[in-house]
Design a protein around this motif. Structure first.
Motif, PDB file in Angstrom:
ATOM      1  N   GLU A 125       0.861  -1.164   0.000  1.00  0.00           N
ATOM      2  CA  GLU A 125       0.000   0.000   0.000  1.00  0.00           C
ATOM      3  C   GLU A 125       0.904   1.222   0.000  1.00  0.00           C
ATOM      4  OE1 GLU A 125      -3.343  -0.019  -0.089  1.00  0.00           O
ATOM      5  OE2 GLU A 125      -3.551   2.160   0.005  1.00  0.00           O
ATOM      6  N   MET A 126       0.720   2.104  -0.987  1.00  0.00           N
ATOM      7  CA  MET A 126       1.571   3.281  -1.123  1.00  0.00           C
ATOM      8  C   MET A 126       0.719   4.534  -1.041  1.00  0.00           C
ATOM      9  SD  MET A 126       4.080   1.981  -4.192  1.00  0.00           S
ATOM     10  CE  MET A 126       2.747   1.875  -5.396  1.00  0.00           C
ATOM     11  N   ASN A 127       1.023   5.377  -0.078  1.00  0.00           N
ATOM     12  CA  ASN A 127       0.275   6.612   0.142  1.00  0.00           C
ATOM     13  C   ASN A 127       1.204   7.816   0.005  1.00  0.00           C
ATOM     14  OD1 ASN A 127      -2.250   5.288   0.856  1.00  0.00           O
ATOM     15  ND2 ASN A 127      -1.241   4.712   2.777  1.00  0.00           N
ATOM     16  N   SER A 128       0.594   8.972  -0.152  1.00  0.00           N
ATOM     17  CA  SER A 128       1.345  10.231  -0.261  1.00  0.00           C
ATOM     18  C   SER A 128       2.479  10.091  -1.271  1.00  0.00           C
ATOM     19  CB  SER A 128       1.902  10.632   1.109  1.00  0.00           C
ATOM     20  OG  SER A 128       0.859  10.772   2.054  1.00  0.00           O
ATOM     21  N   LEU A 129       2.148   9.566  -2.415  1.00  0.00           N
ATOM     22  CA  LEU A 129       3.162   9.281  -3.422  1.00  0.00           C
ATOM     23  C   LEU A 129       3.822  10.552  -3.929  1.00  0.00           C
ATOM     24  CD1 LEU A 129       1.349   6.381  -5.237  1.00  0.00           C
ATOM     25  CD2 LEU A 129       3.651   6.250  -4.277  1.00  0.00           C
ATOM     26  N   LYS A 130       5.097  10.421  -4.252  1.00  0.00           N
ATOM     27  CA  LYS A 130       5.901  11.536  -4.745  1.00  0.00           C
ATOM     28  C   LYS A 130       6.458  11.173  -6.127  1.00  0.00           C
ATOM     29  CE  LYS A 130       7.429  12.450   0.006  1.00  0.00           C
ATOM     30  NZ  LYS A 130       8.598  12.599   0.910  1.00  0.00           N
ATOM     31  N   PRO A 131       6.796  12.163  -6.914  1.00  0.00           N
ATOM     32  CA  PRO A 131       7.372  11.857  -8.233  1.00  0.00           C
ATOM     33  C   PRO A 131       8.603  10.949  -8.146  1.00  0.00           C
ATOM     34  CG  PRO A 131       6.721  14.148  -8.152  1.00  0.00           C
ATOM     35  CD  PRO A 131       6.523  13.608  -6.769  1.00  0.00           C
ATOM     36  N   GLU A 132       9.378  11.068  -7.086  1.00  0.00           N
ATOM     37  CA  GLU A 132      10.566  10.226  -6.958  1.00  0.00           C
ATOM     38  C   GLU A 132      10.233   8.771  -6.636  1.00  0.00           C
ATOM     39  OE1 GLU A 132       9.941  13.137  -5.370  1.00  0.00           O
ATOM     40  OE2 GLU A 132      10.689  13.084  -3.296  1.00  0.00           O
ATOM     41  N   ASP A 133       8.965   8.464  -6.402  1.00  0.00           N
ATOM     42  CA  ASP A 133       8.547   7.072  -6.223  1.00  0.00           C
ATOM     43  C   ASP A 133       8.331   6.378  -7.572  1.00  0.00           C
ATOM     44  OD1 ASP A 133       6.535   8.179  -3.482  1.00  0.00           O
ATOM     45  OD2 ASP A 133       8.459   7.128  -3.362  1.00  0.00           O
ATOM     46  N   THR A 134       8.435   7.125  -8.636  1.00  0.00           N
ATOM     47  CA  THR A 134       8.249   6.556  -9.972  1.00  0.00           C
ATOM     48  C   THR A 134       9.287   5.489 -10.265  1.00  0.00           C
ATOM     49  OG1 THR A 134       7.227   8.557 -10.855  1.00  0.00           O
ATOM     50  CG2 THR A 134       8.313   7.103 -12.439  1.00  0.00           C
ATOM     51  N   GLY A 135       8.836   4.407 -10.876  1.00  0.00           N
ATOM     52  CA  GLY A 135       9.744   3.339 -11.255  1.00  0.00           C
ATOM     53  C   GLY A 135       8.988   2.050 -11.523  1.00  0.00           C
ATOM     54  N   VAL A 136       9.737   1.030 -11.831  1.00  0.00           N
ATOM     55  CA  VAL A 136       9.162  -0.306 -11.982  1.00  0.00           C
ATOM     56  C   VAL A 136       9.296  -1.011 -10.640  1.00  0.00           C
ATOM     57  CG1 VAL A 136       9.245  -2.497 -13.196  1.00  0.00           C
ATOM     58  CG2 VAL A 136       9.778  -0.373 -14.419  1.00  0.00           C
ATOM     59  N   TYR A 137       8.205  -1.515 -10.144  1.00  0.00           N
ATOM     60  CA  TYR A 137       8.167  -2.188  -8.850  1.00  0.00           C
ATOM     61  C   TYR A 137       8.142  -3.698  -9.081  1.00  0.00           C
ATOM     62  CZ  TYR A 137       7.579   2.155  -6.327  1.00  0.00           C
ATOM     63  OH  TYR A 137       7.787   3.399  -5.775  1.00  0.00           O
ATOM     64  N   TYR A 138       9.070  -4.368  -8.430  1.00  0.00           N
ATOM     65  CA  TYR A 138       9.238  -5.812  -8.583  1.00  0.00           C
ATOM     66  C   TYR A 138       8.946  -6.526  -7.267  1.00  0.00           C
ATOM     67  CZ  TYR A 138      11.890  -4.629 -12.808  1.00  0.00           C
ATOM     68  OH  TYR A 138      12.282  -4.148 -14.035  1.00  0.00           O
ATOM     69  N   CYS A 139       8.329  -7.658  -7.387  1.00  0.00           N
ATOM     70  CA  CYS A 139       8.092  -8.548  -6.260  1.00  0.00           C
ATOM     71  C   CYS A 139       9.184  -9.618  -6.242  1.00  0.00           C
ATOM     72  CB  CYS A 139       6.713  -9.182  -6.434  1.00  0.00           C
ATOM     73  SG  CYS A 139       6.283 -10.450  -5.252  1.00  0.00           S
ATOM     74  N   LYS A 140       9.644  -9.955  -5.048  1.00  0.00           N
ATOM     75  CA  LYS A 140      10.645 -11.014  -4.909  1.00  0.00           C
ATOM     76  C   LYS A 140      10.215 -11.977  -3.824  1.00  0.00           C
ATOM     77  CE  LYS A 140      14.686 -10.749  -2.688  1.00  0.00           C
ATOM     78  NZ  LYS A 140      15.038 -12.054  -2.103  1.00  0.00           N
ATOM     79  N   ALA A 141      10.515 -13.236  -4.036  1.00  0.00           N
ATOM     80  CA  ALA A 141      10.178 -14.247  -3.027  1.00  0.00           C
ATOM     81  C   ALA A 141      11.337 -15.212  -2.838  1.00  0.00           C
ATOM     82  CB  ALA A 141       8.924 -15.007  -3.435  1.00  0.00           C
TER      83      ALA A 141
END
Length: 122
Positions: free
Chosen positions: A81-97
């Motif tokens: 859950e991502m709140n108060s997002l900022k432009p610097e949060d931009t990117g590709v988000y990867y899941c790892k297990a």
């Protein structure tokens, strides 16, 4: 083998929120630690947050308070859950297990999803 499929990325304005989810498939494996990483354009991939099977969480310091990681062990799913997002949060988000093979108990880490794009505009 384990497959991870992320969903929930998209575009949002600064100050907005997004929720990501990642489902792990592979009944022959126990899903242990799970985590979210991100990679901004031109930068290396970095840890965002991780969570153990027991629910212990770890966050990159600057993100704690804005991002929340959780998981559903029965569904082998991890959420971000991502709140108060900022432009610097931009990117590709990867899941790892990280996993343990049920048949022989061997630890098999570092399964990755294909990534989901998060774009935050100012």
């Amino acid at each position: 083998q384990v497959q991870l499929v992320e969903s929930g990325g998209g575009s949002v304005q600064a100050g907005g929120s997004l929720s990501l989810s990642c489902v792990a498939s592979g009944s022959q494996y126990s899903i242990e630690n799970m985590g979210w990483y991100r990679q901004a354009p031109g930068k290396t991939r970095e840890l965002v947050a991780s969570i153990t099977r027991a629910g212990r969480t770890n966050y990159v310091g600057s993100l704690k308070g804005r991002f929340t990681i959780s998981r559903d062990n029965a569904a082998d799913t991890v959420y971000l859950e991502m709140n108060s997002l900022k432009p610097e949060d931009t990117g590709v988000y990867y899941c790892k297990a990280d996993t343990i093979a049920r048949v022989n108990g061997i630890y098999e880490p570092d399964y990755w999803g294909q990534g989901t794009q998060v774009t935050v505009s100012s």
